[in-house]
Write a protein that holds these residues in place. Structure first.
Motif: not given
Lengths: 101, 101, 101, 101
Positions: B99, C41, C28, C24, C36
């Protein structure tokens, strides 16, 4: 200075009423001026007293669970006191109306 | 435990870069593991060390302005350490991908 | 504008890794620039896109539990973009050093 | 669901009373149940209505300054309504006492 804080236990079910009751008992015992609202507790005092209070609440909730999330929001304005009452009153005066508390 | 915190001066203009630089200097000097992100700074340590650090940052910013807003988010999980690195890695492992950090 | 957000399920145990992985994945897929960190986030975009994204994440986590706490911090500065990278770089430039991310 | 939110202008001086007055005027006009406290405003409603309200407040404050920080805390519990009154009452019932509001 003013703080608003909340202490949330994870892993104990969706109801956190026991924790909130524990926290408010500790807040009342502290003797510091406080106000509860549906999303947190506002307390007025000096940094060390306030952080000692939050630490005690955080530790009390952590005793009965594995993980605790604590949020603290500090609003510190030089030379101003009794803001726990005066901030809302000042908004009401500006608007010329009373607001729901 | 982990905290994320931010210290915002009021009444000094829209740019708060000086304050952020002051805060990060203090954080680095503390020697505690930290990570900066665009919205705050994450630090790992014990309650007293972390709150002492935040108090120092808060006081340094308040020195040059009249009002400071400080936010502190605590995530405290029993028996877990090095979470400043492991939390994000654990999400990456679950997702089987890296990520952006 | 920048937001930092986190979505916490209550009543599902101390580990919230499944929820974070779900969040997440949605972040994305949104295609918006994100970063992150161990406490949340950060995403950059316009108000409507960002709030649509957070709503989707919040709803996905609420699907599997009874209660969800979501925190959103918005930092909106006129005429500034790419702040998800530039804010930290600007602090590093001021300090003449690199910081841990 | 419940939210607590606050909207802070940067670069307009230490007093943010004008902004708070603007926000509360918009909140009252929305017709949604609300409660003001010294650190923010709690409102109850559905996601879309609440976020539309916060967006309006955020935009109104941004009109007169260059940068705005807005915080939103969401507490969403399935099948529960009127929590803006019931949450504090439930704590009082547990403690067998009234609390300061």
């Amino acid at each position: 200075m003013l703080i608003e804080f909340s202490v949330v236990p994870l892993g104990t079910g969706p109801s956190v009423g026991d924790s909130v009751a524990k926290v408010l008992t500790i807040v009342k015992e502290s003797g510091l001026p406080y106000k509860i609202n549906p999303m947190g507790t506002v307390v007025e005092g000096q940094w060390n007293d306030l952080m000692k209070l939050v630490k005690k609440c955080h530790a009390a909730v952590l005793k009965d669970c594995e993980r605790v999330l604590t949020n603290i929001k500090v609003d510190d304005r030089k030379g101003k006191t009794k803001r726990i009452d005066l901030k809302v009153k000042s908004v009401e005066r500006r608007l010329g109306t009373t607001l729901r508390k």
